[in-house]
Design an enzyme around this catalytic site. Structure first.
Site, PDB file in Angstrom:
ATOM      1  N   GLU A  68       6.255   4.531   7.582  1.00  0.00           N
ATOM      2  CA  GLU A  68       5.841   5.775   6.915  1.00  0.00           C
ATOM      3  C   GLU A  68       6.507   7.013   7.478  1.00  0.00           C
ATOM      4  O   GLU A  68       6.365   7.339   8.656  1.00  0.00           O
ATOM      5  CB  GLU A  68       4.336   5.964   7.098  1.00  0.00           C
ATOM      6  N   THR A 107       0.879  -1.182   0.000  1.00  0.00           N
ATOM      7  CA  THR A 107       0.000   0.000   0.000  1.00  0.00           C
ATOM      8  C   THR A 107       0.911   1.225   0.000  1.00  0.00           C
ATOM      9  O   THR A 107       1.366   1.639  -1.059  1.00  0.00           O
ATOM     10  CB  THR A 107      -0.952   0.005   1.210  1.00  0.00           C
ATOM     11  N   LYS A 155       3.271  -6.907   4.173  1.00  0.00           N
ATOM     12  CA  LYS A 155       3.025  -5.512   3.818  1.00  0.00           C
ATOM     13  C   LYS A 155       2.688  -4.760   5.094  1.00  0.00           C
ATOM     14  O   LYS A 155       2.156  -5.324   6.053  1.00  0.00           O
ATOM     15  CB  LYS A 155       1.898  -5.393   2.806  1.00  0.00           C
ATOM     16  N   ASN A 211      -0.038  10.987   6.725  1.00  0.00           N
ATOM     17  CA  ASN A 211      -1.232  10.536   7.417  1.00  0.00           C
ATOM     18  C   ASN A 211      -2.318  11.595   7.515  1.00  0.00           C
ATOM     19  O   ASN A 211      -3.429  11.308   7.956  1.00  0.00           O
ATOM     20  CB  ASN A 211      -0.861   9.995   8.793  1.00  0.00           C
ATOM     21  N   THR A 266      -1.044  -2.823  11.220  1.00  0.00           N
ATOM     22  CA  THR A 266      -1.612  -3.073   9.895  1.00  0.00           C
ATOM     23  C   THR A 266      -0.623  -3.795   9.108  1.00  0.00           C
ATOM     24  O   THR A 266       0.105  -3.231   8.309  1.00  0.00           O
ATOM     25  CB  THR A 266      -1.936  -1.866   9.059  1.00  0.00           C
ATOM     26  N   THR A 294      -7.648  11.581   1.392  1.00  0.00           N
ATOM     27  CA  THR A 294      -8.157  12.692   0.576  1.00  0.00           C
ATOM     28  C   THR A 294      -7.236  12.960  -0.598  1.00  0.00           C
ATOM     29  O   THR A 294      -6.275  12.261  -0.829  1.00  0.00           O
ATOM     30  CB  THR A 294      -8.284  13.972   1.434  1.00  0.00           C
TER      31      THR A 294
END
Lengths: 384, 384
Positions: A260, A146, A169, A379, A180, A384
């Site tokens: 991230e 992702t 992942k 994040n 996650t 959006t």
């Protein structure tokens, strides 16, 4: 080689069109046997996604013959219709592979509360089934990415001759009880459900459960281990445990360095603890301190924030006994400033925090990341 | 009018030179009686700063006659010498004001692990004692500011005629068990230690304890309430509780809107809970989700992150029963997407999250802030 490093497995990865980016988003891993023993661990989040609700039932009998994974949507809080989408996905895999739907584990990742485009998903299953290949491990690893910047794979060969392969992942929302993360592990060893379950739980407790990049726990985490027995080798429990642990360690390290927005990969080790639980609690509390994580981003050896975080736990220690080292410089000894903080160099990406509680002989390490502008940016703009 | 709104108190604020900025950094609040009843609440962090270790003893007998507060250093993890500095500070206040050192509460705020410049501190006490004034409340409020952008004060007058005044400081590290906040409350009511303690604990539980801007708990938090009895009015317990609660509510709201780097002031209300504790747990878990906080910064109504956070608690609820509203738009009803998220406007600074667990009749609100670039910036550069 990833999941297809173990004999008896085929895999594939295709573009089902679930992601607006047009990147691969659906992976399939199939166990061709001769054995189909399996074990699985799921998120401890009580708000579980539909694929988790399904897969917990599917894997309960210790038999899993296929795992299908999609990105582009978590299928969580999508109501009864979302559960039906998961069920239809399992049925379509079963039909195409020639197995029962109840032996298919389904994994999804992406936004919560968004319904999956069912027709695209089922057409993707058809395409993935058609492309199944004993060399398809890397395609599967790529299709489950992702916000990951790189595919995560592992292949371990035991001295006895059996192999363990894996894909993973996960880049954000990594926290205990599994984060996650979706992980598929395969082995061609002969091992029953009980042995696989023991090996998997032992390994996840010491690896994925100690990766805590942002303290947020996902609704979709799944780690599945399937054993084909295709090597013909009966794995000794110790050998199986060691190989599965090594595979999980490798994947955890790969998840850690791809967190991230991270600029620093931080390992927080607490030693001298009265128990492993105490060591985990102290290290995890530091790993979850936004103030500490922001300081590391700023290359600031602000050890007071380490102590302030430890002080919120109920681990056994005397506040005036604690030592703290940052990148091997003991900036605090027995609760008092020691080496000059100017000796600490926080410019390297790898950061080591060592805490000595002087309360026992146990230790544990939690891995985390710094809190950066990039983390906030990624994040704040995810959906959006 | 702040702390000097209540009769019987004098206050002052001076520049002792502890802060490189040269801004006021030392405040003194003195109770001139005729009564000296007091109550205090301190951080629940086990790693307590030297001033807290001292003040817990000083206030234990229910008598406090003066509070001295310095910024420019937390005097935490500074060893035995740090404790001596606190003790000398109390002794100097006692000498100048003509009271006993054991009736002096000392509060410090700033970096952990840095020794205070003792000579400057003691000279500052002399200056502050010389400037004590019954109109000095605002000077004291200004001198305790660190990263605060504005002074925080309150003055409440009860219908019966007594007053409650207060000052507060705190901008980051605000979390339960009190956050890095120093609060001095004064009243001219006649009230004994027991009544003051009850009023203070009741008020802090519903105000400061529910402000959780970044989940980090300080080593120095102190809230002191002193009663001079100078109004000659004996406060009814209900009236005292109400006035102290109102003062704490005002100061909490002032702390909330001045949280470091915040772009949104978020109120997270959980209702339909089986208990107040459950409501607090659910709201607090959301308040501590970096993913949720970053989404709000990005004006992204990502309600899946609300549910993922609630799912990590042990509050009583059925996952499929939960409703979530963001700024009055019910984006999730009974665990299923409801109103279109495009109807949610997150551009105003004030954000309301309402969660209905449908598990009971209790509710509670936790106040937090979004996770912004400014938060990361301020906290990555705090000590350097």
């Amino acid at each position: 080689m990833s999941v297809t490093a173990a004999k008896g497995f085929r895999a594939s990865g295709v573009t089902a069109g679930l992601k607006p980016s047009g990147k691969p988003d659906l992976a399939l891993v199939v166990n061709d046997g001769p054995r189909f023993d399996a074990a699985a661990v799921y998120t401890s989040n009580r708000c579980k996604a539909n694929p988790v609700l399904w897969s917990e039932q599917a894997s309960a009998d210790g038999v899993v013959r296929a795992v299908v994974l999609n990105s582009g949507g978590a299928n969580c809080y999508t109501g009864q219709r979302g559960f039906q989408t998961t069920h239809k996905t399992a049925e379509r895999v079963a039909e195409k592979v020639g197995i029962g739907a109840i032996d298919v584990v389904v994994c999804s990742t992406g936004l919560i509360g968004v319904r999956l485009f069912e027709e695209k998903l089922l057409a993707g299953v058809d395409a993935a089934a058609a492309e199944l290949d004993s060399e398809g491990g890397m395609a599967a690893a790529t299709a489950i990415m992702t916000t990951d910047t790189r595919a995560k794979t592992v292949a371990i060969t035991d001295a006895a001759g059996f192999s363990v392969g894996g894909i993973a992942k996960g880049a954000g929302m990594l926290a205990p009880g599994l984060a996650t993360m979706l992980v598929v592990l395969t082995t061609d060893a002969i091992a029953d459900q009980e042995a696989l379950d023991a090996a998997l739980r032992n390994a996840t407790a010491e690896t994925f459960d100690r990766l805590d990049t942002d303290g947020c726990m996902s609704t979709n985490d799944t780690v599945v281990l399937m054993a084909s027995g295709a090597s013909g080798i009966e794995a000794e429990p110790e050998a199986l445990n060691a190989a599965v642990l090594a595979a999980c360690q490798s994947l955890t390290a790969q998840l850690h360095v791809d967190a991230e927005g991270a600029h620093h990969d931080i390992a927080i080790t607490t030693r001298g603890a009265d128990s492993v639980d105490d060591a985990v609690a102290a290290s995890r509390s530091v790993a979850r301190s936004n103030l500490f994580k922001a300081a590391v981003f700023g290359n600031d050896p602000n050890w007071g924030r380490v102590l302030a975080a430890i002080g919120t736990t109920d681990a056994k220690f005397e506040p005036a006994d604690i030592d703290v080292a940052i990148n091997d410089v003991w900036v605090c000894k027995a609760g008092t400033p020691d080496a000059d903080v100017s000796l600490v160099d926080l410019t390297p990406r790898e950061v080591s925090i060592v805490i000595d509680l002087h309360a026992g002989t146990h230790e544990a390490t939690i891995w985390t990341s710094d809190l950066t502008h990039d983390y906030v940016e990624e994040n704040s703009a995810y959906s959006t």
